[in-house]
Design an enzyme around this catalytic site. Structure first.
Site, PDB file in Angstrom:
ATOM      1  N   CYS A  76     -10.788 -11.233 123.055  1.00 15.03           N
ATOM      2  CA  CYS A  76      -9.434 -11.387 122.542  1.00 15.03           C
ATOM      3  C   CYS A  76      -8.437 -11.873 123.601  1.00 15.03           C
ATOM      4  O   CYS A  76      -7.334 -12.293 123.259  1.00 15.03           O
ATOM      5  CB  CYS A  76      -8.964 -10.064 121.931  1.00 15.03           C
ATOM      6  SG  CYS A  76     -10.052  -9.522 120.595  1.00 15.03           S
ATOM      7  N   HIS A  87      -1.889 -10.912 120.872  1.00 11.74           N
ATOM      8  CA  HIS A  87      -3.114 -10.841 120.068  1.00 11.74           C
ATOM      9  C   HIS A  87      -2.907  -9.936 118.857  1.00 11.74           C
ATOM     10  O   HIS A  87      -2.413  -8.815 118.978  1.00 11.74           O
ATOM     11  CB  HIS A  87      -4.249 -10.300 120.938  1.00 11.74           C
ATOM     12  CG  HIS A  87      -5.463  -9.948 120.156  1.00 11.74           C
ATOM     13  ND1 HIS A  87      -6.109 -10.853 119.333  1.00 11.74           N
ATOM     14  CD2 HIS A  87      -6.143  -8.785 120.045  1.00 11.74           C
ATOM     15  CE1 HIS A  87      -7.133 -10.261 118.766  1.00 11.74           C
ATOM     16  NE2 HIS A  87      -7.175  -9.012 119.174  1.00 11.74           N
ATOM     17  N   ASN A 135      -8.062  -9.853 112.362  1.00 14.80           N
ATOM     18  CA  ASN A 135      -8.172 -10.015 113.817  1.00 14.80           C
ATOM     19  C   ASN A 135      -9.207 -11.107 114.069  1.00 14.80           C
ATOM     20  O   ASN A 135     -10.408 -10.898 113.861  1.00 14.80           O
ATOM     21  CB  ASN A 135      -8.604  -8.669 114.427  1.00 14.80           C
ATOM     22  CG  ASN A 135      -8.875  -8.744 115.925  1.00 14.80           C
ATOM     23  OD1 ASN A 135      -9.081  -9.808 116.485  1.00 14.80           O
ATOM     24  ND2 ASN A 135      -8.881  -7.585 116.566  1.00 14.80           N
TER      25      ASN A 135
END
Lengths: 310, 310
Positions: free
Chosen positions: B114, B237, B269
Site C-alpha cells: 500500500c 491510502h 482498498n
C-alpha cells in the site's frame, strides 16, 4: 552525485562439488570446467533464508567500513526473485529489521534476475537522488537452490548461492556513466518457475545472450562516444563459461576477448550477484579506470552500463 | 525534470456487493459504509492475470493520449506483490510484451504494497533521470482477490481489484516535491501470505497507521517548510473508511480533516492503486495546486510526499 563507495559479499562455504555432480550426469571435467566453468557451487544452509544471505553480505560491508554506521543507512533495495515470503512482505523490510537499521529507511525489493545489478545501480542512485537520501545499500541475493531441481541436468550444474551488498553514496570510488536497458517478454517462458520448480530453455537463453549482449555493448560504447580501447575490462554476467567465452569471441570479432573477465570457478552462476562479485575484487585496482558491465537473463531482460573510477 | 504527465486506471466492472457480503458476517450497512467504506468491491475475472489489469490501465492511458505512442515508452515499472508468476519472471516483462512496447524498454517490478505508489513515483523518476530515459509508465496492480480468503471476515470485506498507469516524463502536469519514507520489518508478520492465503492483523495495522501517518505528514510539512494551509488536499491510502477518518482526526487535531479525501465507495482498498485512483480524478482540478500523498501498509512500510502543479 551518488555512486559506488564499496562492495562486499557473502558466499556460503558449504556447497556442491560440481565434478562429482557432473559425473552423475555423465559429464567429464572438461565439460564442467570448459562449458559450465564452476568446480564448486556454494549452497546456503536449509535454515538460511534469503534475508539471512543479505544480512551476511551487509554485515561484511559494515565490518569493512567502521565509518559507515547502521543509523546512516536511509535507502535499501534488495534485488531478488526468490525472497523470504510468498510475494509479501518484501524481503527488504525483513532485512531492515534483521540488520537493525533505523525505521527512517526507504526499503523495497526490485524483481529482476541476472540483469538485476545493472538495473539496481541506476534504480538506487536515481531513487536516492530523487528523494534526497544519502547512504544506500543495494543488496543482491537470489538463491536458486530454493527452486532448482537437483535432478534437472540443464540447471543443477550451473547455479550457486551468494549475496552482495553495495554501499551507494556521495564521494564514491566509482561513478555511474552511460547505461542502456532492454526487455523482451516474448521470451518470458524461457526462464520460469512453475509449481516451485525452475525451468530454463538453455539453448534459447544462450542464443538470446549471444545475439543481444555483444550488440548491446557496441551500442553502449557508441552512445558514450568511446572505443573499446578506452574500456579496461568487461564484467558481464557469469552465466556459464560457454556464454562468457562466446560473447567475448563475438564482440568485435574477439579483438578484446582478453578484457572479458571470467571468474566463476568457485561460485557458479550467482544470478544478480555475479557482476558485483567481479567488481568487488577489482574495486581498488588502479589499472581499472573504466569498466563495462552487462547483465542478461530472466524476463528476458538485459542491461549494460559503463562505470568510471571517480 | 521528470514528473506526472497523466494517470489512467482500470477498475473491473464485475465485483462483490459488500452489503450482501457484510450480512453474511452479521455486519449491517452502517458498519459497511462507516467502518469499511466500500459498498462494492471490484473483482478481476478468474481468467485475468495481474499483467492483464496492467495492460487495461495502460491502454486507457494510451487511448486518452494519442500523442503518446507505444514506441515512445522507454521505462516501465510495475508495483505489485501479486504478479503473474511465482517470483520469476517479473510481471513488467510480460506487460512489455502484451502492450507491444519496444524491446529497448527498461522494465522491472517493485515489490511493495500500500505504500508502493509513493515509492514508485520516486523510483521511476529517479531511475529515468539516472539512465537518461524520457517516457515512463508507472503501473500499480495488486489484485488481492488472488490471496484473500472469502471466509476471512478480517479481510474479505476490505479489498478491491484495480490497476493504474501513470505517465512520467518531461513537461509534467505535476512535479514531485519533498518525500519521506520509512520501514519497520519488526511488523512484517502483521501482513503476510502463507500457503497462498493472506493474513492481516487488522488491529496492529490500524494502530501502526494511526501512530505513524499523522506524525509522518507533520514531519514532511516541517521538512518542506510548509504549513497545512499551503496544502490543498491530503490523498492518503484508502485502507478503510475508519483509518482515513482516524488519521484525519489525529492530524493536527482534526483542524484539516476536511482536506482528507475519502473516496473508496465503489473500489475498496486497492492497495498501491488507491492513491493514484484519487489523483486521477483531480489531475486537472485547478483548485488543487499542492497535494500531500501518503501510503502505508505491508512491510511495514510507509511513504509520504508532496506533489505540486507544475
Amino acid at each position: 552525485m551518488i555512486g559506488i563507495k564499496s562492495i562486499a559479499s557473502y558466499v556460503p562455504s558449504a556447497g556442491v562439488d560440481n565434478y562429482a555432480q557432473g559425473a552423475r550426469f555423465g559429464k567429464d571435467e572438461n565439460f564442467i570446467l570448459g562449458k559450465i566453468g564452476s568446480a564448486f557451487l556454494p549452497r546456503k544452509a536449509d535454515t538460511q533464508e534469503t534475508s539471512d544471505l543479505c544480512v551476511e553480505a551487509a554485515n561484511a560491508l559494515f565490518g569493512a567500513h567502521p565509518e559507515l554506521q547502521r543509523g546512516h543507512i536511509d535507502a535499501l533495495i534488495v534485488v531478488t526473485q526468490n525472497g523470504d515470503e510468498e510475494g509479501l512482505p518484501h524481503t527488504a523490510a525483513i532485512v531492515q529489521h534483521k540488520l537493525g537499521l533505523g525505521t527512517h529507511v526507504a526499503a523495497f525489493d526490485v524483481s529482476l534476475g541476472c540483469s538485476g545489478y545493472v538495473y539496481g545501480l541506476y534504480a538506487i542512485k536515481g531513487f536516492m537522488e530523487a528523494a534526497g537520501l544519502k547512504n544506500g545499500l543495494l543488496i543482491t541475493a537470489d538463491p536458486y537452490s530454493k527452486i532448482v531441481d537437483p535432478q534437472d541436468r540443464n540447471t543443477t550444474m550451473l547455479f550457486g548461492d551468494a549475496a552482495t551488498a553495495t554501499w551507494m553514496g556521495e564521494g564514491p570510488l566509482w561513478q555511474l556513466g552511460k547505461a542502456k536497458f532492454g526487455t523482451d517478454g516474448a521470451g518470458a517462458e524461457h526462464l520460469k518457475v512453475t509449481n516451485g520448480s525452475f525451468f530454463m530453455n538453455g539453448r534459447q537463453v544462450f542464443n538470446f545472450a549471444l545475439v543481444k549482449v555483444p550488440a548491446h555493448l557496441n551500442e553502449l560504447l557508441e552512445d558514450a562516444g568511446l572505443t573499446t580501447a578506452e574500456v579496461d575490462a568487461f564484467c558481464i554476467h557469469q552465466g556459464s563459461a560457454a556464454i562468457v567465452d562466446a560473447v567475448a569471441r563475438r564482440f568485435e570479432e574477439g579483438a578484446s576477448a582478453h578484457k572479458f573477465v571470467k571468474d566463476m570457478l568457485e561460485t557458479g552462476n550467482t544470478v544478480s550477484s555475479s557482476v558485483p562479485l567481479l567488481l568487488e575484487k577489482h574495486l581498488n585496482d588502479p589499472k581499472w579506470k573504466r569498466v563495462a558491465i552487462s547483465g542478461f537473463g530472466v524476463g528476458l531482460s538485459w542491461g549494460s552500463a559503463l562505470i568510471e573510477r571517480a
